[in-house]
Design an enzyme around this catalytic site. Structure first.
Site, PDB file in Angstrom:
ATOM      1  N   ARG A  20       0.869  -1.223  -0.014  1.00  0.00           N
ATOM      2  CA  ARG A  20      -0.059   0.017   0.058  1.00  0.00           C
ATOM      3  C   ARG A  20       0.742   1.396  -0.034  1.00  0.00           C
ATOM      4  NH1 ARG A  20      -3.147  -2.949   3.476  1.00  0.00           N
ATOM      5  NH2 ARG A  20      -5.116  -3.800   2.396  1.00  0.00           N
ATOM      6  N   LYS A  30       4.161  11.876 -10.602  1.00  0.00           N
ATOM      7  CA  LYS A  30       3.318  11.149 -11.524  1.00  0.00           C
ATOM      8  C   LYS A  30       4.037   9.851 -11.621  1.00  0.00           C
ATOM      9  CE  LYS A  30       0.955  13.823 -14.521  1.00  0.00           C
ATOM     10  NZ  LYS A  30       0.229  13.986 -15.937  1.00  0.00           N
ATOM     11  N   GLU A  59      11.695  19.340 -23.591  1.00  0.00           N
ATOM     12  CA  GLU A  59      10.829  19.732 -22.489  1.00  0.00           C
ATOM     13  C   GLU A  59      11.139  21.293 -21.732  1.00  0.00           C
ATOM     14  OE1 GLU A  59       8.304  18.092 -21.812  1.00  0.00           O
ATOM     15  OE2 GLU A  59       8.232  16.099 -22.468  1.00  0.00           O
ATOM     16  N   LYS A 108       8.134  24.053 -13.082  1.00  0.00           N
ATOM     17  CA  LYS A 108       7.253  22.849 -12.965  1.00  0.00           C
ATOM     18  C   LYS A 108       6.454  22.737 -11.684  1.00  0.00           C
ATOM     19  CE  LYS A 108       5.942  18.017 -14.265  1.00  0.00           C
ATOM     20  NZ  LYS A 108       6.366  16.992 -14.757  1.00  0.00           N
ATOM     21  N   GLU A 140      -4.182  17.575 -11.303  1.00  0.00           N
ATOM     22  CA  GLU A 140      -4.974  17.946 -12.594  1.00  0.00           C
ATOM     23  C   GLU A 140      -6.406  18.006 -12.488  1.00  0.00           C
ATOM     24  OE1 GLU A 140      -3.858  14.983 -15.426  1.00  0.00           O
ATOM     25  OE2 GLU A 140      -1.900  15.515 -15.708  1.00  0.00           O
ATOM     26  N   ARG A 163      -2.435  22.326 -14.718  1.00  0.00           N
ATOM     27  CA  ARG A 163      -1.314  21.629 -15.051  1.00  0.00           C
ATOM     28  C   ARG A 163      -1.644  21.199 -16.860  1.00  0.00           C
ATOM     29  NH1 ARG A 163       0.856  16.626 -11.124  1.00  0.00           N
ATOM     30  NH2 ARG A 163       2.625  16.059 -12.660  1.00  0.00           N
ATOM     31  N   ASN A 202       0.878  20.226 -21.361  1.00  0.00           N
ATOM     32  CA  ASN A 202       0.844  19.488 -22.422  1.00  0.00           C
ATOM     33  C   ASN A 202       1.122  19.977 -23.865  1.00  0.00           C
ATOM     34  OD1 ASN A 202       0.345  17.299 -21.055  1.00  0.00           O
ATOM     35  ND2 ASN A 202      -1.962  18.111 -20.995  1.00  0.00           N
ATOM     36  N   HIS A 232       2.406  18.664 -26.727  1.00  0.00           N
ATOM     37  CA  HIS A 232       2.201  17.273 -26.508  1.00  0.00           C
ATOM     38  C   HIS A 232       1.020  16.550 -27.258  1.00  0.00           C
ATOM     39  CE1 HIS A 232       5.271  17.742 -23.508  1.00  0.00           C
ATOM     40  NE2 HIS A 232       5.333  16.445 -23.115  1.00  0.00           N
ATOM     41  N   HIS A 291       1.982  13.642 -29.379  1.00  0.00           N
ATOM     42  CA  HIS A 291       1.701  12.373 -28.928  1.00  0.00           C
ATOM     43  C   HIS A 291       1.173  11.678 -29.944  1.00  0.00           C
ATOM     44  CE1 HIS A 291      -1.423   9.442 -26.804  1.00  0.00           C
ATOM     45  NE2 HIS A 291      -0.285   9.406 -26.064  1.00  0.00           N
ATOM     46  N   HIS A 310      10.591  10.926 -27.330  1.00  0.00           N
ATOM     47  CA  HIS A 310       9.426  11.753 -26.932  1.00  0.00           C
ATOM     48  C   HIS A 310       9.764  13.159 -27.241  1.00  0.00           C
ATOM     49  CE1 HIS A 310       6.241  13.183 -24.227  1.00  0.00           C
ATOM     50  NE2 HIS A 310       7.198  13.775 -23.605  1.00  0.00           N
TER      51      HIS A 310
HETATM   52  N1  LIG Z   1       6.120  10.679 -14.818  1.00  0.00           N
HETATM   53  C1  LIG Z   1       6.148  12.132 -15.501  1.00  0.00           C
HETATM   54  O1  LIG Z   1       5.665  13.073 -15.107  1.00  0.00           O
HETATM   55  C2  LIG Z   1       6.770  11.798 -16.920  1.00  0.00           C
HETATM   56  C3  LIG Z   1       7.014  13.273 -17.382  1.00  0.00           C
HETATM   57  C4  LIG Z   1       7.794  13.208 -18.540  1.00  0.00           C
HETATM   58  C5  LIG Z   1       8.135  11.733 -19.103  1.00  0.00           C
HETATM   59  N2  LIG Z   1       7.844  10.814 -18.471  1.00  0.00           N
HETATM   60  C6  LIG Z   1       8.426   9.313 -18.945  1.00  0.00           C
HETATM   61  O2  LIG Z   1       9.775   9.489 -19.002  1.00  0.00           O
HETATM   62  C7  LIG Z   1      10.099   8.416 -19.675  1.00  0.00           C
HETATM   63  C8  LIG Z   1      11.252   9.040 -20.573  1.00  0.00           C
HETATM   64  O3  LIG Z   1      12.391   9.284 -20.003  1.00  0.00           O
HETATM   65  P1  LIG Z   1      14.082   9.219 -20.289  1.00  0.00           P
HETATM   66  O4  LIG Z   1      13.967   9.998 -21.515  1.00  0.00           O
HETATM   67  O5  LIG Z   1      14.953   9.623 -19.353  1.00  0.00           O
HETATM   68  O6  LIG Z   1      14.230   7.839 -20.928  1.00  0.00           O
HETATM   69  P2  LIG Z   1      15.194   6.584 -20.323  1.00  0.00           P
HETATM   70  O7  LIG Z   1      14.817   6.375 -18.836  1.00  0.00           O
HETATM   71  O8  LIG Z   1      14.800   5.416 -21.291  1.00  0.00           O
HETATM   72  O9  LIG Z   1      16.421   7.283 -20.662  1.00  0.00           O
HETATM   73  C9  LIG Z   1      16.941   7.577 -21.832  1.00  0.00           C
HETATM   74  C10 LIG Z   1      18.242   6.750 -21.946  1.00  0.00           C
HETATM   75  O10 LIG Z   1      19.346   7.431 -21.433  1.00  0.00           O
HETATM   76  C11 LIG Z   1      20.078   6.636 -20.582  1.00  0.00           C
HETATM   77  N3  LIG Z   1      20.557   7.465 -19.615  1.00  0.00           N
HETATM   78  C12 LIG Z   1      19.682   8.035 -18.601  1.00  0.00           C
HETATM   79  N4  LIG Z   1      20.575   8.614 -17.755  1.00  0.00           N
HETATM   80  C13 LIG Z   1      21.912   8.632 -18.324  1.00  0.00           C
HETATM   81  C14 LIG Z   1      23.139   9.268 -17.786  1.00  0.00           C
HETATM   82  N5  LIG Z   1      23.473   9.733 -16.900  1.00  0.00           N
HETATM   83  N6  LIG Z   1      24.225   8.478 -18.484  1.00  0.00           N
HETATM   84  C15 LIG Z   1      23.973   7.812 -19.578  1.00  0.00           C
HETATM   85  N7  LIG Z   1      23.159   7.244 -19.891  1.00  0.00           N
HETATM   86  C16 LIG Z   1      21.883   7.588 -19.298  1.00  0.00           C
HETATM   87  C17 LIG Z   1      19.193   5.480 -20.227  1.00  0.00           C
HETATM   88  O11 LIG Z   1      19.842   4.199 -19.686  1.00  0.00           O
HETATM   89  C18 LIG Z   1      18.307   5.242 -21.488  1.00  0.00           C
HETATM   90  O12 LIG Z   1      19.029   4.485 -22.193  1.00  0.00           O
HETATM   91  C19 LIG Z   1       9.144   7.925 -20.660  1.00  0.00           C
HETATM   92  O13 LIG Z   1       8.530   6.633 -20.303  1.00  0.00           O
HETATM   93  C20 LIG Z   1       7.932   8.970 -20.515  1.00  0.00           C
HETATM   94  O14 LIG Z   1       6.828   8.394 -20.230  1.00  0.00           O
HETATM   95  C21 LIG Z   1       7.170  10.741 -17.237  1.00  0.00           C
HETATM   96 ZN   LIG Z   2       6.732  15.437 -22.116  1.00  0.00          ZN
END
Ligand SMILES: NC(=O)c1ccc[n+]([C@@H]2O[C@H](COP(=O)([O-])OP(=O)(O)OC[C@H]3O[C@@H](n4cnc5c(N)ncnc54)[C@H](O)[C@@H]3O)[C@@H](O)[C@H]2O)c1
Ligand SMILES: [Zn+2]
Length: 1533
Positions: free
Chosen positions: A124, A146, A189, A231, A241, A246, A250, A253, A257, A269
């Site tokens: 939980r 989130k 972003e 943010k 939201e 918030r 988007n 996006h 998307h 992304h």
């Molecule tokens: N929760 C939220 O509010 C929110 C907001 C935006 C995006 N997201 C999510 O975030 C994800 C995308 O995040 P991302 O772009 O970080 O992707 P990711 O976690 O896949 O990282 C991208 C790549 O970079 C590598 N990497 C990360 N940090 C590194 C470092 N310091 N040195 C070397 N390599 C490194 C990772 O291993 C990976 O291969 C998506 O799933 C998206 O849905 C969530």
């Molecule tokens: Zn985004």
């Protein structure tokens, strides 16, 4: 901010975000501060990060004697899954993790989202700490609490929670190992954040691009700090939201998307968001919400590009798909998309709410890069425009101010990618400037003291101006400064050699880094620009000269700049502009009194004026002036350019004036009104002084009267693209005749007519092409422009202004089509899709059919060719791979489907062989009613495949492919057309598919078979073994053919298909497709499922009739009947029963299926019964009489067996028959046609009749052959004979004979018979007879009366409409009786314009004949007129061949049009075969319609009137008659 070990803290309610450098080493202490050290720790990370940082972290905990577990996931989005979550949970359960566990989420957004979600549900909810390592995670995903995972089948982030971390620890040091692409992904972003809520941050990023790319610690800390703060601010106010705030996050996006889903991981992304931001910002601009949109769009685009982020939609995406995928975005309410609207840099629309509903139409308009103009609803006849500032002046002023002393406020500066590039470079060179209200640029002059701030490379994008101006400017950088100038690929192709040569001679040190004479170059400054006498070629680019002029005051010695006057100075006005600016605004005494030489004193820095106004750009103005010019009566005023202008292009309005426009000018404004008729200027037009507007002129010239010759613009071949070639190519696409000459081009005006052709103009990434063609598009909405965004280069608001100034609608061509649909409400056009393997003839047959049926033809492969501009499909696949090709194919295919849905015409589409490998293509096809699988035998395909496709297609393994694809072909086709194996005659295939298509698209109305008809029951095991002549004898006398599928030796679909192909090769009689079960006296086992599957193939194969046995279960029958409800096939509900006592009504009902069948067939077996002949006749008549109403299904009723034979004679509708040559009859007691007809005749059931031909001379007439062939075919006891006479009383007497059936009438009796027929009420005549005044067909009616008709005109009408489809005029020669029939026929064809009537010997007769028609379009002409007639595409000769009439050769020369629209000569004489006139026309490649064809066609029409059975025998009659004709006629006669 302190960079080392600094810790900037941002509180987020209950927890903090720490940002600093090298925080990692403090991690254990930090963690223990937050949670008691008795806790259990689980490090969750991905493989990449574990390799880099895992050991360090674990050791740092171990050193403190604290145990830490770790779990590593694969580094990919796919790790955000239910399975992975469960794996982690299992791992934690296995290790006894309880409520006192803390998760450390170390990684990018993937780890953060997944680990956070685990933490939120484990027991939980347990604690977790976010340690984001990617930039995206640092500024975005780790902030806000989130968490989420994806569900593979349904989409991204569908399961998740809001779960606050205990802390977020951002260590900038992690960025050191992050790839550039991931860094830029995060920057998307960050840019979004700045764009929607912080202008200052945006400027900060703009000025720190290189530092960010180099991961400068200080800059990164500030950037991340600012982004997180923004943010957090939003998240605190609207954590879950609820308030809508918030949702501003988007921005970019919504569209992003849609793109992300469709690309399925091909772009990150942030990259998708980048494209989304540009499109959503443009949408805001187009909706009128975005302030200073020019500047905003420019800054945004440039910034994104600096971070290598894409800004344009990938071309293989379908716009409809993106819009559709947006729809499942969770932000949508009431089916409309909710989007965040940008209002300026740093602000979004917030009231009445943070999001705004956007129609799909607006989205499509936005996403489509194609654009077209619609002038239909233009609101005003006058408009005013302020065009953006002159690009040339803007760039010069920027350089001048940058080098001057003092602060300047620049008004009206053009803000474009060009000037933005210039500004960015100047900033790099130490120049400071800022915007006052995004409107006025305030620039601080350096007084020439430039310094290289950070990067030593100037990136110039595609800006030629920058490359030329800055090259010289860089020579005054401090001594020993090295700087590189480079740009995009196209800029690297543009020359710079002459300038570099001159500078090198001037002792400056410049080196080419790649290709000699081109960028990139390295300038090693020696701190000075030497000056003295400098020479440069004056015939290449004026920009070189300007570049030198601008720097001359800084020279050590006064400059004397000499132009090598080889031929002439290119674009001299631009040089004059530079000098004018230097003199008037910056007080430099340039001496330009000598030709080709300029003396500039070395006075040192300029004195900057405090205010500068930049005039409007004359080239931009030209488009508005030009649009007014081509719309008669339309007026436009350009409010910021007038007679004072410094720009050579400002003289463009004078050219338009010479072409007939009304022009008035003040010092600062220009007003123009379009004339009724533009006139081309007779002389060659020298455009050297206004080169940028030559394209504008070329597009205006299109609508002028006469030829426009544009000259002296050779240098335009070296611009953004080869502009001369490009213009000619694109104009030709619109059907305009344009041609290149050495120094320019020629355009043949179409004289204010409208453009008929539709075309998509390719822009070559050249803004001027796009803007020029807006002129053409404004006159024709079928001309669209393929890359509307390329105007961004100098005029981002161009399209918007066209709407505002003139009231045009600027829209996506897709929406125009949509509108057409709305207007026509329902699309009732027929859309035929041909699919099948390569080399099945889809394109060849498709084109043939489209041509014959007058359908539009679309070849998908050809459309793809257009899309890939020049490269072949094979090359494209080799370069990009099959997958990319398939997605391009899908995109094109969808566009075509869209087009076919929307167009009014019927269409045939030939699809690529492999398109069905794409599931979406199959889905589309399945929705279509007419998809035909062309099934060609593999061996046949193979033979052609080697021959024809080796060059343009990658090689396929055909065996394997066919296996694989056949399933798909069958799955998505509603019809299947089998080509006969080993068919050598391709025409047979074409004609057969043609009649196949005619059959399947025909609306079911009247049965194609009438009373007194027979069908032959084929009992062969395999027709392919049957000799052709034998087959033709067997079907003799029949109206239809029954294929008994159950009797075939194989039920394989391909085998059945071949049987049908065989039948169709030899006859076009309708086919009855029957699978007779054992229960019904057939041989197919009584398996209803298999039977109905086979019946489906009967429909697929296009059979005209399907026999459905009535004794199967209700469900299967009803379902089947439902699925075929709208199909072409007629259904025979059949029952074969043993003799018994029947309830007839029940029997009939059983077969009728509530009226869902068209014909009922009931057959009763009399063998082994003790029925009497009376009983049998009784049953027969009862069943026969059960049809009470004519619209009830027709009955086929008879009794089987020896004693039933009589009923076979009595059944008159579709009686099944056999033939002696058939292996065995299909049923007991079956008779042949001949037997039945003989019996009927003997019994008096049919009467013999006598038919005649009246006229003289008729000895060589072929009419007897026509009719007797037909009568004999049906075994009719009719006789046709000649009666040579020119006396109408003879005719009258013969008509009185009791066995008289009817007669043909020919010369000289047609008019006399007409007179006879209108003299008495015993005779009736058709309308055509009344009009033509001649009877050629007499028929005796049942009631004893007589009917007169004229079938000549029907034959004429048929032959003309089959041959000629285009709007055209006709020349009819002769004024006798046949001419009358011709005129009558022509009047019935709506696309005939004028009918010219020419009677060479007695022209009065032509005048007299014309006057009897109340038709203004029938015009008598004389010999003198003949050669001046316009648009005559058909000539019909009715003069007797003995006259040997011919026309002037001149006539044929003038009227011989293109190969596709061939002119037609129709000579009604059939003796001799070739007349003098047909021979003459042949020499000019005209299509000939021969007299013999008319003779046969009018005869067939007579036969139809007499027997109602002409269609069945027409092919046979044609063949027989032609044979007889060619035997009789000496061709050289
Ligand atoms: N929760 C939220 O509010 C929110 C907001 C935006 C995006 N997201 C999510 O975030 C994800 C995308 O995040 P991302 O772009 O970080 O992707 P990711 O976690 O896949 O990282 C991208 C790549 O970079 C590598 N990497 C990360 N940090 C590194 C470092 N310091 N040195 C070397 N390599 C490194 C990772 O291993 C990976 O291969 C998506 O799933 C998206 O849905 C969530
Ligand atoms: Zn985004």
């Amino acid at each position: 901010m302190d960079s080392n070990h600094s810790n900037n803290i941002i509180p987020v309610g209950t927890y903090n975000v720490h940002i600093g450098y090298d925080l990692l080493q403090l991690l254990p202490d930090y963690v223990f501060k937050l949670t008691p050290s008795s806790y259990k720790y689980v490090l969750i990370t991905d493989e990449n990060l574990f390799k880099l940082y895992g050991e360090t972290i674990i050791t740092s905990f171990k050193v403190k004697n604290v145990n830490i577990l770790h779990y590593t996931i694969p580094p990919s989005e796919s790790s955000k899954s239910r399975e992975q979550k469960a794996n982690i949970e299992d791992f934690m359960f296995d290790n006894n993790c309880n409520i006192d566990t803390v998760i450390l989420a170390l990684g990018g957004g993937v780890v953060g989202d997944l680990a956070g979600f685990v933490a939120s549900t484990y027991m939980r909810g347990i604690g977790y700490i976010q340690i984001p390592t990617s930039l995206l995670a640092m500024i975005d995903s780790s902030i806000g609490g989130k968490t989420s995972i994806n569900v593979e089948k349904y989409g991204k982030n569908l399961l998740g929670s809001f779960h606050r971390p205990k802390a977020v620890l951002i260590d900038i040091r992690f960025l050191e190992t992050l790839s550039v692409r991931d860094l830029c992904n995060g920057m998307a972003e960050a840019i979004k954040m700045a764009l929607i809520c912080d202008e200052q941050l945006f400027t900060f990023i703009e000025t720190s691009i290189d530092k960010i790319l180099n991961k400068d610690t200080k800059v990164m800390i500030k950037l991340i700090y600012e982004c997180v703060k923004l943010k957090v601010n939003i998240v605190i106010q609207d954590e879950k939201e609820t308030s809508g705030l918030r949702s501003v996050l988007n921005f970019g996006h919504s569209i992003g998307h849609g793109i992300e889903i469709l690309l399925n991981g091909k772009l990150l992304h942030g990259e998708c968001v980048s494209i989304g931001m540009v499109l959503e910002a443009e949408l805001a601009r187009n909706k009128g919400f975005l302030m200073n949109s020019n500047i905003v769009m420019c800054r945004l685009n440039n910034m994104l590009k600096s971070f290598h982020l894409p800004t344009k939609l990938p071309s293989n995406l379908s716009i409809h798909d993106i819009v559709e995928k947006m729809a499942i975005d969770k932000k949508n309410r009431n089916g409309k998309k909710q989007l965040v609207i940008l209002t300026n840099i740093g602000s979004v629309k917030s009231s009445p709410s943070y999001t705004t509903s956007i129609d799909d139409q607006d989205l499509i308009n936005q996403l489509d890069t194609n654009v077209t103009l619609v002038a239909d609803n233009m609101t005003s006849s006058a408009g005013t425009v302020y065009v953006p500032g002159s690009k040339s002046i803007s760039n010069r002023v920027l350089i001048l101010c940058a080098l001057g002393i003092g602060v300047s406020r620049i008004h009206g500066l053009l803000y474009s990618i060009d000037t933005q590039t210039m500004l960015t470079c100047l900033r790099q060179l130490g120049v400071q400037y800022y915007w006052d209200k995004n409107e006025i640029l305030i620039i601080h002059g350096t007084g020439g003291k430039l310094t290289l701030t950070d990067l030593s490379t100037l990136y110039l994008n595609n800006s030629g101006t920058c490359s030329r101006f800055l090259t010289t400017l860089c020579t005054i950088l401090p001594d020993r400064t090295e700087i590189i100038l480079t740009g995009d690929e196209r800029l690297k192709e543009r020359p710079i050699k002459d300038l570099v040569d001159t500078l090198t001679q001037n002792k400056n040190n410049i080196e080419y880094l790649n290709e000699h004479g081109h960028l990139p170059i390295k300038i090693s400054s020696n701190g000075q620009f030497r000056g003295g006498e400098i020479t440069i070629n004056g015939d290449v680019s004026s920009q070189y000269v300007t570049s030198l002029l601008l720097m001359s005051p800084f020279a050590s010695k006064s400059v004397v700049l000499k132009l090598n006057q080889a031929k002439q100075i290119v674009s001299k006005p631009y040089i004059d502009m530079t000098i004018e600016l230097m003199k008037t605004q910056f007080s430099i005494a340039v001496d330009d009194s000598e030709p080709f030489s300029y003396t500039i004193p070395c006075t040192g820095p300029y004195q900057n004026p405090s205010e500068i106004q930049i005039e409007g750009d004359a080239s931009s103005a030209s488009y508005f002036l030009a649009i007014a010019a081509v719309h008669p009566g339309l007026t436009v005023t350009v409010a910021n350019i007038g007679s004072n202008s410094l720009q050579g292009d400002s003289q463009f309005c004078r050219i338009l004036e010479m072409m007939g426009c009304h022009v008035t000018q003040t010092e600062t404004t220009t007003t123009l009104t379009g004339p009724e008729q533009l006139q081309a200027i007779a002389d060659e037009i020298d455009m050297n002084k206004m080169t940028d507007t030559f394209m504008t002129l070329a597009c205006v010239a299109v609508f002028a009267h006469g030829r426009t010759r544009i000259r002296n613009i050779s240098n335009q071949r070296l611009k953004e693209c080869n502009r001369i070639e490009a213009m000619v190519t694109e104009l030709q696409k619109c059907g305009i005749s344009a041609s290149e000459v050495e120094t320019g081009l020629d355009i043949e005006g179409i004289n204010n007519h409208n453009i008929e052709q539709s075309a998509i103009i390719h822009c070559y990434d050249d803004h001027r092409i796009a803007m020029s063609f807006s002129i053409v598009s404004s006159r024709c909405k079928n001309i669209s422009i393929d890359d509307k965004c390329c105007v961004d280069k100098t005029y981002p608001e161009f399209w918007l202004q066209l709407e505002k100034v003139f009231g045009f609608k600027v829209t996506s061509p897709m929406l125009i089509l949509d509108e057409t649909v709305l207007n026509t409400k329902k699309n009732s056009n027929i859309r035929i899709f041909l699919i099948g393997m390569p080399c099945s003839g889809k394109s060849t047959i498709g084109r043939f059919i489209a041509n014959k049926l007058k359908y539009l033809f679309i070849d998908v492969d050809k459309e793809i060719d257009k899309e890939i501009h020049g490269s072949s499909i094979k090359d494209y696949i080799n370069q990009n791979g099959w997958q990319i090709f398939r997605s391009l194919e899908l995109k094109v295919f969808k566009q075509i489907v869209q087009k076919t849905l929307l167009c009014k015409e019927h269409v045939v589409v030939s699809c690529g062989g492999g398109c069905i490998e794409t599931a979406e293509v199959r889905d589309e096809l399945c929705k279509q009613p007419y998809v035909i699988y062309i099934n060609r035998d593999l061996d046949d395909i193979k033979m052609d495949y080697l021959k024809c496709t080796s060059n343009d297609r990658p090689h396929l393994d055909l065996n394997e492919k066919l296996q694989e694809r056949k399933v798909y072909y069958r799955q998505c086709s509603k019809y299947e057309f089998c080509l006969l194996k080993n068919e050598q005659n391709w025409r047979t295939n074409e004609i057969n598919l043609l009649s196949f298509i005619k059959t399947i698209v025909a609306k079911k109305t009247q049965l194609p078979i009438s009373e007194n008809s027979f069908f032959i029951c084929l009992t062969y095991k395999n027709l392919l073994n049957v000799d052709k002549d034998r087959f033709l004898s067997v079907i003799h006398g029949c109206d239809a053919i029954e294929l008994r599928v159950d009797l075939l030796e194989s039920y394989d679909i391909d085998f059945i298909g071949q049987q049908l192909a065989y039948i169709r090769k030899h006859t076009h009689l309708p086919i009855i497709y029957t699978v007779r079960s054992q229960m019904n006296y057939g041989t197919f086992n009584n398996n209803e499922v298999e039977i109905f599957q086979l019946l489906n193939y009967g429909i697929k194969f296009g059979c005209e009739f399907i026999d459905m046995e009535a004794n199967w279960s209700k469900d299967i029958k009803n379902n089947w009947l439902k699925t075929i409800k709208n199909k072409h096939s007629y259904v025979i509900g059949s029952l074969h029963l043993k003799w018994s006592v029947f309830d007839f009504n029940q029997l009939i009902d059983k077969c009728t299926h509530n009226g869902q069948v068209d014909i009922i067939k009931i057959v009763i077996d009399t063998d082994n019964s003790n029925s009497t002949t009376d009983d049998m006749l009784d049953i027969f008549t009862q069943l026969k009489k059960s049809q009470k109403q004519p619209d009830e299904p027709k009955r086929i009723v008879f009794l089987m067996g020896n004693r039933g034979k009589l009923t076979r004679v009595l059944n008159t509708f579709m009686t099944p028959v056999t033939h002696e040559l058939i292996p065995r009859p299909a049923a007991k007691g079956q008779l042949t046609v001949k037997q039945i007809q003989d019996i009927r005749h003997t019994l008096g059931l049919i009467e013999s009749k006598q038919f005649y031909l009246f006229g003289s001379p008729i000895q060589r007439s072929l009419s007897p052959c026509i009719h007797q062939t037909g009568f004999d075919y049906f075994y009719l006891p009719y006789n046709y004979e000649r009666c040579e006479t020119n006396d109408v009383t003879v005719v009258q007497n013969i008509m009185k004979q009791s066995n008289f059936g009817g007669a043909s009438v020919t010369v000289p009796l047609k008019q006399d018979v007409y007179k006879l027929f209108i003299s008495d009420t015993n005779y009736s005549v058709s309308d055509s007879v009344k009009k033509i005044g001649a009877v050629n067909t007499i028929t005796k009616l049942e009631n004893g009366g007589f009917y007169g008709d004229n079938t000549d005109w029907i034959a004429i009408h048929k032959l003309i409409t089959e041959t000629l489809f285009t709007k055209s005029s006709v020349l009819v020669i002769g004024a006798g009786g046949t001419a009358r029939a011709v005129l009558y026929a022509l009047e019935q064809i709506e696309y005939i314009q004028f009918i010219y009537l020419y009677n060479p010997r007695t022209p009065e007769n032509a005048i007299r004949l014309a006057s009897t028609y109340n038709n203004q379009n029938i015009l008598p002409v004389t010999k003198d007129d003949i050669n001046n007639l316009k648009n005559v595409c058909i000539v019909i000769n009715t003069l007797p061949s003995s006259i040997n009439f011919t026309l002037d050769n001149l006539f044929f020369e003038q009227h011989s049009s293109s190969a596709e629209h061939r002119s037609v000569l129709y000579d009604v004489n059939y003796i001799p075969y070739e007349t003098a006139l047909t021979k003459q026309a042949k020499q000019y490649n005209w299509t000939i319609i021969y007299g013999i064809d008319m003779l046969i066609e009018q005869g067939l029409e007579q036969f139809q009137i007499w027997t109602g059975k002409a269609t069945t025998v027409a092919p046979i009659i044609r063949q027989t008659v032609l044979k007889a004709y060619h035997e009789v006629i000496d061709h050289n006669e």
